[in-house]
Scaffold this motif. Structure first.
Motif, mmCIF file in Angstrom:
data_model
loop_
_atom_site.group_PDB
_atom_site.id
_atom_site.type_symbol
_atom_site.label_atom_id
_atom_site.label_comp_id
_atom_site.label_asym_id
_atom_site.label_seq_id
_atom_site.Cartn_x
_atom_site.Cartn_y
_atom_site.Cartn_z
ATOM 1 N N SER A 222 23.509 112.252 -34.337
ATOM 2 C CA SER A 222 22.405 111.631 -35.065
ATOM 3 C C SER A 222 21.135 111.547 -34.237
ATOM 4 C CB SER A 222 22.815 110.225 -35.535
ATOM 5 O OG SER A 222 23.941 110.313 -36.388
ATOM 6 N N GLY A 223 21.259 111.723 -32.907
ATOM 7 C CA GLY A 223 20.077 111.739 -32.060
ATOM 8 C C GLY A 223 19.852 110.448 -31.325
ATOM 9 N N ALA A 224 18.688 110.368 -30.652
ATOM 10 C CA ALA A 224 18.380 109.239 -29.773
ATOM 11 C C ALA A 224 18.233 107.939 -30.543
ATOM 12 C CB ALA A 224 17.100 109.536 -28.992
ATOM 13 N N ASP A 225 17.666 107.988 -31.751
ATOM 14 C CA ASP A 225 17.453 106.754 -32.511
ATOM 15 C C ASP A 225 18.761 106.060 -32.841
ATOM 16 O OD1 ASP A 225 14.748 107.137 -32.448
ATOM 17 O OD2 ASP A 225 14.687 108.221 -34.352
ATOM 18 N N ILE A 234 20.992 93.875 -30.616
ATOM 19 C CA ILE A 234 20.988 92.768 -29.672
ATOM 20 C C ILE A 234 19.570 92.430 -29.240
ATOM 21 C CG2 ILE A 234 22.131 91.893 -27.599
ATOM 22 C CD1 ILE A 234 23.876 94.420 -27.674
ATOM 23 N N PHE A 235 18.788 93.447 -28.868
ATOM 24 C CA PHE A 235 17.444 93.246 -28.340
ATOM 25 C C PHE A 235 16.432 93.939 -29.247
ATOM 26 C CE2 PHE A 235 20.403 93.749 -24.710
ATOM 27 C CZ PHE A 235 20.424 92.420 -24.294
ATOM 28 N N PRO A 236 15.781 93.197 -30.121
ATOM 29 C CA PRO A 236 14.781 93.801 -31.010
ATOM 30 C C PRO A 236 13.672 94.481 -30.202
ATOM 31 C CG PRO A 236 15.314 91.563 -31.702
ATOM 32 C CD PRO A 236 15.971 91.767 -30.372
ATOM 33 N N GLY A 237 13.297 95.656 -30.626
ATOM 34 C CA GLY A 237 12.250 96.394 -29.938
ATOM 35 C C GLY A 237 12.742 97.630 -29.229
ATOM 36 N N THR A 238 14.055 97.719 -28.964
ATOM 37 C CA THR A 238 14.574 98.892 -28.268
ATOM 38 C C THR A 238 14.370 100.156 -29.090
ATOM 39 O OG1 THR A 238 16.273 97.485 -27.274
ATOM 40 C CG2 THR A 238 16.574 99.859 -27.108
ATOM 41 N N SER A 239 14.601 100.076 -30.407
ATOM 42 C CA SER A 239 14.422 101.259 -31.252
ATOM 43 C C SER A 239 12.961 101.690 -31.295
ATOM 44 C CB SER A 239 14.926 100.969 -32.669
ATOM 45 O OG SER A 239 14.225 99.870 -33.233
ATOM 46 N N PHE A 240 12.024 100.705 -31.224
ATOM 47 C CA PHE A 240 10.607 101.062 -31.187
ATOM 48 C C PHE A 240 10.269 101.794 -29.886
ATOM 49 C CE2 PHE A 240 10.219 97.058 -33.855
ATOM 50 C CZ PHE A 240 10.255 97.764 -35.051
ATOM 51 N N ALA A 241 10.864 101.330 -28.776
ATOM 52 C CA ALA A 241 10.618 101.983 -27.490
ATOM 53 C C ALA A 241 11.115 103.426 -27.503
ATOM 54 C CB ALA A 241 11.302 101.194 -26.368
ATOM 55 N N VAL A 242 12.311 103.639 -28.075
ATOM 56 C CA VAL A 242 12.859 104.993 -28.146
ATOM 57 C C VAL A 242 12.029 105.862 -29.088
ATOM 58 C CG1 VAL A 242 14.878 106.356 -28.794
ATOM 59 C CG2 VAL A 242 15.167 104.194 -27.599
ATOM 60 N N LEU A 245 8.877 107.433 -27.704
ATOM 61 C CA LEU A 245 9.047 108.535 -26.752
ATOM 62 C C LEU A 245 9.689 109.769 -27.374
ATOM 63 C CD1 LEU A 245 10.281 106.572 -23.588
ATOM 64 C CD2 LEU A 245 7.965 107.288 -24.154
ATOM 65 N N THR A 246 10.258 109.633 -28.568
ATOM 66 C CA THR A 246 10.984 110.769 -29.161
ATOM 67 C C THR A 246 10.403 111.238 -30.487
ATOM 68 O OG1 THR A 246 12.551 109.238 -30.214
ATOM 69 C CG2 THR A 246 13.147 110.115 -28.039
ATOM 70 N N ALA A 247 9.529 110.432 -31.106
ATOM 71 C CA ALA A 247 8.954 110.846 -32.394
ATOM 72 C C ALA A 247 8.089 112.100 -32.221
ATOM 73 C CB ALA A 247 8.137 109.710 -33.001
ATOM 74 N N GLN A 256 4.856 103.082 -33.102
ATOM 75 C CA GLN A 256 6.075 102.517 -32.516
ATOM 76 C C GLN A 256 5.746 101.650 -31.297
ATOM 77 O OE1 GLN A 256 9.118 102.729 -33.665
ATOM 78 N NE2 GLN A 256 9.138 104.435 -35.087
ATOM 79 N N VAL A 257 4.816 102.092 -30.469
ATOM 80 C CA VAL A 257 4.401 101.286 -29.313
ATOM 81 C C VAL A 257 3.741 99.991 -29.768
ATOM 82 C CG1 VAL A 257 2.819 101.199 -27.354
ATOM 83 C CG2 VAL A 257 4.211 103.211 -27.717
#
Length: 557
Positions: A222-225, A234-242, A245-247, A256-257
């Motif tokens: 499914s990829g990095a996301d 657990i930690f909101p914001g991790t998916s935005f950080a990824v 960098l990958t979009a 996302q940033v």
């Protein structure tokens, strides 16, 4: 705002980074800087090598983008777990709150400054362990300039949420300090409880975020996301950080940033507001202690001191100090078991994954052949892990420093210097062995190596434990930190702990490098790791015995 950063700068000046070289015998600041640089380069080299190998494996099947999610998720977990320890230490055990309260400072400024100091230490971990692999990924994948610009922003904002969550958890627990009858016991239990809750929180939320029909292979495909979604629960914001960098689209990456920044700001605001009601009420009584008197009978007085040997009584004294002093317990004892826990996290969080089962089966197949290169590498790697755990707990590297200004009492004991130092080394060896048992037990149970390999792993343990502990006490004999008014300074501002870690990494490299460079056999690797380390341990011990009388006579509190 100006007072906030001024206070943070003052608090940082009192930390170990700026406190090196203080005391009667000032160490060479340049030498300390060189050592810290060498250690940083050492860990960066390890992470870069791991990223190069992982990128090569994943790029062959077009899945290299999941490296971003893996390393960012690892970074958030590290910040959260280490944040628990640092928040307890910096917020509650520095002993500076009583001095700060009378100053014209707002509550948010004091709390915010301590949060900044804690974040600085977290950024150091991320800069060494997480940032290099992501830079390697960007270079190898041919990323554009925007990727590296956004990587800087992600590096700044990513630790905010896990650190704020760690701060709230610690403040909630420590809020009950005034209600505890025995403050010393509560302070000790609170540190353990906070770490247990942190580990349970991470493992529990990861299990809730997984689905029985989704195995490791489908997550990877499914990829990095998809990888980041596990940690973002657990930690909101991790998916935005990824995503930043990958979009693919630049506008989407900037969005996302922006979302990551928004989540970080909300986390800081909530933490500061919660701290106003939780922090000061819990920190006031932390440094108070109680003494419990016991009336001894005549028989107890007559038999006191007659049971047991002096050597083991001395060892028991040091063990009690380590366990009963919260700062020593968290920085020496708990850290001794924290690194092994990090090593077994993949087994604890992914034991049901089919992909992990296949990886374990592959490891069994490779390690069952003594003529393969996998077995010598495994033996050398386990020796390196043993050295690192034994050298990073700082028990022998702070053995004399923990005595503080009452060091003179040791000179009055009817016990030779050699036996006293051996007792302190024995305490370090005991805790080091306990720390090694965790990864060793996991390895033997999960991998189930053949008998010859299991015996080889056991053979390298004695030297891997003794050598760092013997070398660690030498630094204490030359540069003990006895003049301190807070237990933190004996371990966190003690450069001997860093020296000991550097020495243990050097010993590990002496075995690892030849195994990789010359492709040594199993027999040669075991001889080099087991017999070689024991020989060096005997050599270091003879040096200790020779310099001991002169060095102990020169040490004055």
């Amino acid at each position: 705002m100006k007072n906030l950063f001024r206070l943070a700068r003052v608090l940082l000046k009192g930390s170990s980074v700026n406190a090196v070289g203080s005391g009667k015998r000032k160490r060479n600041v340049i030498g300390n800087a060189i050592l810290m640089t060498v250690l940083g380069v050492y860990f960066i080299g390890i992470m870069v090598a791991s990223a190069l190998g992982l990128f090569e494996i994943l790029s062959s099947v077009g899945l290299q983008s999941i490296m971003v999610g893996l390393y960012l998720s690892l970074g958030t977990v590290l910040v959260f777990l280490f944040g628990i320890l640092y928040v307890i230490s910096i917020f509650y055990y520095t002993g500076d709150v009583e001095k700060l309260l009378p100053l014209p400072l707002k509550a948010q400024e004091i709390i915010g400054a301590k949060l900044i100091v804690t974040a600085v230490w977290e950024y150091l971990y991320l800069a060494v362990l997480i940032l290099p692999p992501l830079i390697v990924y960007g270079i190898l994948s041919g990323a554009d300039f925007l990727y590296f610009l956004l990587l800087v922003l992600v590096f700044i904002f990513l630790p905010v949420v896990p650190l704020c969550m760690a701060s709230i958890i610690v403040m909630l627990i420590m809020r009950f300090t005034p209600l505890a009858r025995n403050k010393d016991r509560f302070n000790l239990i609170s540190g353990i409880l906070a770490m247990v809750l942190a580990l349970a929180f991470v493992f529990g939320m990861q299990s809730l975020s997984s689905f029985s029909e989704m195995d490791l292979t489908r997550i990877i495909e499914s990829g990095a996301d998809a990888v980041a979604q596990i940690t973002s629960v657990i930690f909101p914001g991790t998916s935005f950080a990824v995503g930043s960098l990958t979009a693919i689209q630049a506008l989407e990456r900037l969005g996302q940033v922006a979302m990551l920044l928004l989540v970080a700001v909300i986390a800081v605001v909530v933490t500061l507001q919660a701290a106003r009601f939780l922090y000061f009420a819990g920190v006031v009584d932390v440094n108070t202690s109680v003494s419990k008197r016991k009336k001894l009978s005549r028989d107890e007085l007559q038999t006191a001191g007659k049971s047991g040997s002096a050597f083991w009584s001395y060892c028991l004294k040091d063990i009690r100090i380590l366990i009963r002093t919260p700062i020593f317990f968290m920085n020496n004892v708990m850290m001794n078991f924290l690194w092994p826990v990090f090593l077994v996290i993949p087994f604890l969080t992914g034991a049901a994954d089919e992909g992990l089962d296949q990886l374990i089966a592959l490891a069994r197949q490779l390690l069952s052949d003594p003529s393969s290169s996998a077995a010598p590498i495994a033996i050398a790697a386990f020796f390196a892990i043993t050295c690192f755990i034994a050298g990073s707990n700082g028990i022998t590297e702070s053995a004399l420093s923990r005595e503080g200004k009452v060091f003179y009492i040791l000179k009055t004991l009817p016990m030779s210097w050699r036996r006293q130092i051996l007792a302190k080394i024995t305490v370090g060896v005991i805790f080091s062995l306990l720390g090694i048992l965790i990864p060793l037990a996991i390895l033997l149970i999960v991998i189930r190596p053949p008998l010859w390999l299991a015996l080889s792993l056991l053979a390298v343990v004695p030297g891997g434990v003794l050598l760092p502990n013997f070398s660690g006490i030498i630094f204490e004999l030359f540069w003990p930190k006895l003049n301190w008014d807070n237990e933190q300074k004996a371990v966190k501002q003690n450069m001997n702990v860093l020296y000991g870690m550097g020495a243990s990494l050097l010993f590990a490299a002496l075995v690892l490098v030849p195994v990789f460079a010359f492709k040594l056999s199993v027999t040669t690797t075991v001889i080099a790791a087991a017999a070689g380390s024991l020989f060096l341990s005997v050599l270091v011990y003879r040096i200790i015995v020779r310099i001991l009388p002169v060095r102990m006579a020169l040490i004055e509190p």
